[in-house]
Design a protein around this motif. Sequence first.
Motif, PDB file in Angstrom:
ATOM      1  N   GLY A   1      -6.395   2.905 -23.612  1.00 16.81           N
ATOM      2  CA  GLY A   1      -5.878   1.630 -23.124  1.00 16.81           C
ATOM      3  C   GLY A   1      -5.250   0.803 -24.223  1.00 16.81           C
ATOM      4  O   GLY A   1      -5.215   1.231 -25.366  1.00 16.81           O
ATOM      5  N   PRO A   2      -4.797  -0.384 -23.847  1.00 15.72           N
ATOM      6  CA  PRO A   2      -4.795  -0.938 -22.494  1.00 15.72           C
ATOM      7  C   PRO A   2      -3.761  -0.247 -21.597  1.00 15.72           C
ATOM      8  O   PRO A   2      -2.825   0.374 -22.091  1.00 15.72           O
ATOM      9  CB  PRO A   2      -4.426  -2.415 -22.721  1.00 15.72           C
ATOM     10  N   VAL A   3      -3.964  -0.359 -20.285  1.00 14.92           N
ATOM     11  CA  VAL A   3      -3.051   0.291 -19.353  1.00 14.92           C
ATOM     12  C   VAL A   3      -2.425  -0.720 -18.411  1.00 14.92           C
ATOM     13  O   VAL A   3      -3.007  -1.766 -18.103  1.00 14.92           O
ATOM     14  CB  VAL A   3      -3.764   1.393 -18.539  1.00 14.92           C
ATOM     15  N   ALA A   4      -1.209  -0.376 -17.988  1.00 14.31           N
ATOM     16  CA  ALA A   4      -0.516  -1.113 -16.934  1.00 14.31           C
ATOM     17  C   ALA A   4      -0.449  -0.181 -15.733  1.00 14.31           C
ATOM     18  O   ALA A   4       0.004   0.953 -15.859  1.00 14.31           O
ATOM     19  CB  ALA A   4       0.891  -1.508 -17.392  1.00 14.31           C
ATOM     20  N   LEU A   5      -0.930  -0.644 -14.571  1.00 15.19           N
ATOM     21  CA  LEU A   5      -0.992   0.212 -13.382  1.00 15.19           C
ATOM     22  C   LEU A   5       0.141  -0.107 -12.422  1.00 15.19           C
ATOM     23  O   LEU A   5       0.400  -1.271 -12.111  1.00 15.19           O
ATOM     24  CB  LEU A   5      -2.324   0.006 -12.659  1.00 15.19           C
ATOM     25  N   LEU A   6       0.778   0.946 -11.939  1.00 15.51           N
ATOM     26  CA  LEU A   6       1.820   0.813 -10.921  1.00 15.51           C
ATOM     27  C   LEU A   6       1.492   1.828  -9.833  1.00 15.51           C
ATOM     28  O   LEU A   6       1.534   3.037 -10.080  1.00 15.51           O
ATOM     29  CB  LEU A   6       3.206   1.088 -11.522  1.00 15.51           C
ATOM     30  N   GLU A   7       1.164   1.347  -8.645  1.00 15.04           N
ATOM     31  CA  GLU A   7       0.781   2.240  -7.557  1.00 15.04           C
ATOM     32  C   GLU A   7       1.892   2.352  -6.525  1.00 15.04           C
ATOM     33  O   GLU A   7       2.443   1.356  -6.072  1.00 15.04           O
ATOM     34  CB  GLU A   7      -0.498   1.743  -6.865  1.00 15.04           C
ATOM     35  N   VAL A   8       2.193   3.577  -6.133  1.00 12.38           N
ATOM     36  CA  VAL A   8       3.149   3.846  -5.063  1.00 12.38           C
ATOM     37  C   VAL A   8       2.372   3.922  -3.747  1.00 12.38           C
ATOM     38  O   VAL A   8       1.371   4.627  -3.646  1.00 12.38           O
ATOM     39  CB  VAL A   8       3.900   5.162  -5.322  1.00 12.38           C
ATOM     40  N   GLY A   9       2.831   3.184  -2.738  1.00 13.78           N
ATOM     41  CA  GLY A   9       2.104   3.109  -1.481  1.00 13.78           C
ATOM     42  C   GLY A   9       0.886   2.223  -1.609  1.00 13.78           C
ATOM     43  O   GLY A   9      -0.206   2.543  -1.154  1.00 13.78           O
ATOM     44  N   ALA A  10       1.077   1.066  -2.216  1.00 15.65           N
ATOM     45  CA  ALA A  10      -0.056   0.222  -2.619  1.00 15.65           C
ATOM     46  C   ALA A  10      -0.722  -0.524  -1.475  1.00 15.65           C
ATOM     47  O   ALA A  10      -1.853  -0.982  -1.624  1.00 15.65           O
ATOM     48  CB  ALA A  10       0.412  -0.785  -3.671  1.00 15.65           C
ATOM     49  N   SER A  11      -0.048  -0.699  -0.340  1.00 21.27           N
ATOM     50  CA  SER A  11      -0.597  -1.486   0.764  1.00 21.27           C
ATOM     51  C   SER A  11      -0.926  -2.893   0.257  1.00 21.27           C
ATOM     52  O   SER A  11      -0.033  -3.632  -0.131  1.00 21.27           O
ATOM     53  CB  SER A  11      -1.813  -0.795   1.361  1.00 21.27           C
ATOM     54  N   ALA A  12      -2.204  -3.283   0.191  1.00 17.05           N
ATOM     55  CA  ALA A  12      -2.571  -4.597  -0.341  1.00 17.05           C
ATOM     56  C   ALA A  12      -2.913  -4.546  -1.824  1.00 17.05           C
ATOM     57  O   ALA A  12      -3.202  -5.578  -2.431  1.00 17.05           O
ATOM     58  CB  ALA A  12      -3.757  -5.157   0.436  1.00 17.05           C
ATOM     59  N   GLY A  13      -2.920  -3.342  -2.396  1.00 21.32           N
ATOM     60  CA  GLY A  13      -3.152  -3.218  -3.834  1.00 21.32           C
ATOM     61  C   GLY A  13      -4.609  -3.076  -4.245  1.00 21.32           C
ATOM     62  O   GLY A  13      -4.947  -3.269  -5.413  1.00 21.32           O
ATOM     63  N   LEU A  14      -5.494  -2.708  -3.329  1.00 19.57           N
ATOM     64  CA  LEU A  14      -6.921  -2.657  -3.651  1.00 19.57           C
ATOM     65  C   LEU A  14      -7.276  -1.547  -4.638  1.00 19.57           C
ATOM     66  O   LEU A  14      -8.342  -1.614  -5.279  1.00 19.57           O
ATOM     67  CB  LEU A  14      -7.754  -2.496  -2.370  1.00 19.57           C
TER      68      LEU A  14
END
Length: 334
Positions: free
Chosen positions: A113-126
């Motif tokens: 780390g540190p990390v930066a997160l990027l989610e594909v198909g995140a919906s509400a991001g939970l």
Amino acid sequence: MSELEAVIARYRRFAEEEAPGRSRLYESWAHAVQTTPELAAVLARIPATHRQPPLVFAVSRLLGAPETDGTEWGAWVLAHADALVAESAARSVQTNEPGRCAALLPALSRIQGPVALLEVGASAGLCLYPDRYSYRYVSESGRARRLDPIAGPAPVVLSCDWSGQEAELRIPTVVWRAGIDLHPLDVRSAEDRRWLTGLVWPGESGRRERIDAALDVAAEEPPILHAADAAAPGVIAELARAAPPDATLVVTTPGVLAHVPWDGRRRIIDAARASGRWITIDAPGLHDGWSGPIDSVDWPKDRFALALDGEVLAAVDPLGAAVEWRPDAAGPLG
């Protein structure tokens, strides 16, 4: 096969194979569709991509259908057919199970780390808050391995069965969170929260409470959510450029690629790997993004593959309830 026959076959399969042991209510409703042509005819009016049982049933409950047996639900459907068809056509299943973080964490633990997160198909991001949840990994011998955020035990506790060899696990340091979704949900919106929790099947003990608690966690520091098609050229790269330059960007695609056409899957995988590290949870035969072939004979039934940059690390429950660390997953931290 006609549209009516397709609906009946789909709901029969759901009633016989998917709902038993998980939701008696949905099993009863699906049986009603397969045995009542008038009900099947109503559902056949919904576009094929929006008539899957969990979506139609969740929309029914959202619109006020009685949560009783299939006979009463069927009568409600016939009386509210136009509203059910219209609302189902406008909705999509946006399962946002924070429990998936228990499956993602072993891969995140291999990234400095540190990390930066990027989610594909995140919906509400939970699933963008792996650092804000507590974890309990229970071995086959019954020994529990506990991990908590730096601030202490969290209101969301994710329990996961662990098998196979041990692996290093640690809570990541997340400094940036962003997601891409065709229709992102706002954790601060009462309507969006109601829809998301309404997607939980009746009878799934503890799941709604877990999602409610995760929504509260996310609402304290909402993620950046971008409404777009992640498979479109430049979408992932553009959002990735906004990540802090001193953090390792990690693009995650947990369970979303199954909902993307084949060509789009390839573009998302290529863009994720070009932007940073890539973590995914997918069925083994879903794409060719693995670093080597997965032996289908040796692969556990009903398990997805957890992979980091295409390297398969574990066989996992799709929603994070179990992790089987594979012998070939050993290696130095990234």
